[in-house]
Design a protein around this motif. Sequence first.
Motif, PDB file in Angstrom:
ATOM      1  N   ALA A   1       7.834  -7.322   7.056  1.00  0.00           N
ATOM      2  CA  ALA A   1       8.740  -8.101   7.903  1.00  0.00           C
ATOM      3  C   ALA A   1       8.362  -8.012   9.375  1.00  0.00           C
ATOM      4  N   GLY A   2       7.342  -7.195   9.698  1.00  0.00           N
ATOM      5  CA  GLY A   2       6.893  -7.068  11.083  1.00  0.00           C
ATOM      6  C   GLY A   2       7.763  -6.171  11.939  1.00  0.00           C
ATOM      7  N   LEU A   3       8.680  -5.430  11.313  1.00  0.00           N
ATOM      8  CA  LEU A   3       9.618  -4.616  12.085  1.00  0.00           C
ATOM      9  C   LEU A   3       9.015  -3.300  12.555  1.00  0.00           C
ATOM     10  N   LEU A   4       7.822  -2.953  12.043  1.00  0.00           N
ATOM     11  CA  LEU A   4       7.187  -1.696  12.422  1.00  0.00           C
ATOM     12  C   LEU A   4       5.976  -1.900  13.311  1.00  0.00           C
ATOM     13  N   ASP A   5       5.632  -3.127  13.642  1.00  0.00           N
ATOM     14  CA  ASP A   5       4.440  -3.392  14.459  1.00  0.00           C
ATOM     15  C   ASP A   5       4.537  -2.676  15.806  1.00  0.00           C
ATOM     16  N   GLY A   6       3.462  -1.939  16.150  1.00  0.00           N
ATOM     17  CA  GLY A   6       3.416  -1.242  17.421  1.00  0.00           C
ATOM     18  C   GLY A   6       4.290  -0.005  17.487  1.00  0.00           C
ATOM     19  N   ARG A   7       4.868   0.389  16.360  1.00  0.00           N
ATOM     20  CA  ARG A   7       5.781   1.527  16.330  1.00  0.00           C
ATOM     21  C   ARG A   7       5.212   2.662  15.490  1.00  0.00           C
ATOM     22  N   ARG A   8       5.730   3.847  15.734  1.00  0.00           N
ATOM     23  CA  ARG A   8       5.453   4.992  14.891  1.00  0.00           C
ATOM     24  C   ARG A   8       6.361   4.905  13.674  1.00  0.00           C
ATOM     25  N   ALA A   9       5.825   5.222  12.498  1.00  0.00           N
ATOM     26  CA  ALA A   9       6.593   5.134  11.255  1.00  0.00           C
ATOM     27  C   ALA A   9       6.021   6.126  10.260  1.00  0.00           C
ATOM     28  N   THR A  10       6.794   6.367   9.195  1.00  0.00           N
ATOM     29  CA  THR A  10       6.310   7.267   8.149  1.00  0.00           C
ATOM     30  C   THR A  10       6.680   6.714   6.784  1.00  0.00           C
ATOM     31  N   THR A  11       6.088   7.290   5.768  1.00  0.00           N
ATOM     32  CA  THR A  11       6.395   6.984   4.375  1.00  0.00           C
ATOM     33  C   THR A  11       5.967   8.192   3.554  1.00  0.00           C
ATOM     34  N   HIS A  12       6.053   8.108   2.239  1.00  0.00           N
ATOM     35  CA  HIS A  12       5.615   9.218   1.386  1.00  0.00           C
ATOM     36  C   HIS A  12       4.165   9.567   1.713  1.00  0.00           C
ATOM     37  N   TRP A  13       3.860  10.871   1.760  1.00  0.00           N
ATOM     38  CA  TRP A  13       2.514  11.293   2.155  1.00  0.00           C
ATOM     39  C   TRP A  13       1.431  10.673   1.282  1.00  0.00           C
ATOM     40  N   ALA A  14       1.724  10.409   0.004  1.00  0.00           N
ATOM     41  CA  ALA A  14       0.709   9.835  -0.885  1.00  0.00           C
ATOM     42  C   ALA A  14       0.457   8.362  -0.597  1.00  0.00           C
ATOM     43  N   LEU A  15       1.352   7.716   0.164  1.00  0.00           N
ATOM     44  CA  LEU A  15       1.217   6.300   0.482  1.00  0.00           C
ATOM     45  C   LEU A  15       0.844   6.055   1.946  1.00  0.00           C
ATOM     46  N   ALA A  16       0.767   7.135   2.733  1.00  0.00           N
ATOM     47  CA  ALA A  16       0.555   6.985   4.172  1.00  0.00           C
ATOM     48  C   ALA A  16      -0.768   6.300   4.502  1.00  0.00           C
ATOM     49  N   ASP A  17      -1.836   6.684   3.813  1.00  0.00           N
ATOM     50  CA  ASP A  17      -3.135   6.066   4.090  1.00  0.00           C
ATOM     51  C   ASP A  17      -3.119   4.579   3.757  1.00  0.00           C
ATOM     52  N   GLU A  18      -2.471   4.231   2.660  1.00  0.00           N
ATOM     53  CA  GLU A  18      -2.390   2.819   2.279  1.00  0.00           C
ATOM     54  C   GLU A  18      -1.587   2.019   3.300  1.00  0.00           C
ATOM     55  N   LEU A  19      -0.479   2.577   3.774  1.00  0.00           N
ATOM     56  CA  LEU A  19       0.321   1.879   4.785  1.00  0.00           C
ATOM     57  C   LEU A  19      -0.491   1.668   6.060  1.00  0.00           C
ATOM     58  N   ALA A  20      -1.225   2.697   6.472  1.00  0.00           N
ATOM     59  CA  ALA A  20      -2.030   2.593   7.695  1.00  0.00           C
ATOM     60  C   ALA A  20      -3.165   1.584   7.538  1.00  0.00           C
ATOM     61  N   ALA A  21      -3.782   1.556   6.350  1.00  0.00           N
ATOM     62  CA  ALA A  21      -4.904   0.639   6.131  1.00  0.00           C
ATOM     63  C   ALA A  21      -4.441  -0.814   6.069  1.00  0.00           C
ATOM     64  N   ARG A  22      -3.303  -1.060   5.436  1.00  0.00           N
ATOM     65  CA  ARG A  22      -2.825  -2.434   5.277  1.00  0.00           C
ATOM     66  C   ARG A  22      -2.151  -2.970   6.533  1.00  0.00           C
ATOM     67  N   PHE A  23      -1.626  -2.054   7.358  1.00  0.00           N
ATOM     68  CA  PHE A  23      -0.908  -2.478   8.561  1.00  0.00           C
ATOM     69  C   PHE A  23      -1.415  -1.684   9.759  1.00  0.00           C
ATOM     70  N   PRO A  24      -2.593  -2.059  10.277  1.00  0.00           N
ATOM     71  CA  PRO A  24      -3.223  -1.263  11.351  1.00  0.00           C
ATOM     72  C   PRO A  24      -2.432  -1.240  12.656  1.00  0.00           C
ATOM     73  N   HIS A  25      -1.463  -2.133  12.809  1.00  0.00           N
ATOM     74  CA  HIS A  25      -0.675  -2.138  14.042  1.00  0.00           C
ATOM     75  C   HIS A  25       0.457  -1.107  14.002  1.00  0.00           C
ATOM     76  N   ILE A  26       0.620  -0.433  12.877  1.00  0.00           N
ATOM     77  CA  ILE A  26       1.649   0.595  12.756  1.00  0.00           C
ATOM     78  C   ILE A  26       1.022   1.962  12.998  1.00  0.00           C
ATOM     79  N   LYS A  27       1.685   2.811  13.755  1.00  0.00           N
ATOM     80  CA  LYS A  27       1.233   4.176  14.014  1.00  0.00           C
ATOM     81  C   LYS A  27       1.839   5.086  12.934  1.00  0.00           C
TER      82      LYS A  27
END
Length: 316
Positions: free
Chosen positions: A113-139
């Motif tokens: 939804a674009g609500l995390l763009d340019g922001r720091r965010a977290t998710t389950h540690w096993a999914l963190a790399d995938e979130l970072a790779a798919r959404f490079p604008h999220i910290k």
Amino acid sequence: MHRVTALVRPPQSTFELACAAQVFGIERPGLPVRYAFSVCTEHPGPVATHAAYDMLVTDGLDALDRADTVVVPGWLPAKEPPSPGVVRALRRAHSRGARVVSICSGAFALAHAGLLDGRRATTHWALADELAARFPHIKVDPDVLYVDHGDVATSAGAGAGIDLCMHLVRSDQGARYAAHIARTMVMPPHREGGQLQYSAPPHPAQIDGTLAPLLEWITGRLGEALTIESMAAHVGVSARTLTRWFADQLGTSPGQWLLAQRIATARDLLESSDLPLDAIARRVGLSSATNLRRRFLNALGTTPGAYRRAFRARPR
């Protein structure tokens, strides 16, 4: 009444949903009801779960237009993007001022939804790399239990959803209200450390000893001049061993844990008493009102006086 609405999808993880429901949706004796909890889904009707039963959800996406807080309690499979209708509903809720919160993999829905763009965010540690790779604008921060920006918040895996929900209650209603809820749930009001302490198998150092008796001993002596050495001496280990125990079991240092307890107790005293700041500072071991103000501002982004004005007058 603060309206909290959880957005679910099939197959829904029941635990992540229960995190929000248990904190926001239960009436507790002796505690004023300040939240109204509801559940919605894109296509109202039976919603399959990962627990081998279906839930009947009667509210559609229009329920998000009435929510003060929107919770996305997981989004599995994480690779599957939300529909355009869900994206529009999340953006619409956020744009009109609703707080939008994700638990565990729910961060992927907020990311789409674009609500995390340019922001720091977290998710389950096993999914963190995938979130970072798919959404490079999220910290993406894979260590923390949750990240709260005020209007948008994300939590780490499953159980960290309770940590985030309890944090939101503390922000909304104060530390004493949150502590009452925590007691009924038989859990600490605030859990220290980050999620990386859970991302690897236990090693021997993690089971050398339990910290529970020491933590209780410390909590009863917050007004004293405690040091790492005095804590270590109490349990008969070296300061280095004690520091390792804290890192392994709590994901933090003895000093950081002690400061967090002192600030938590100061919050309770600010809400529940008329004690002057100097007296509160001495009672929690922070020596002076000046030191209390500095520590409080660093930890909470506000002053003791402002905190007391916000929460002291609220009926319990």
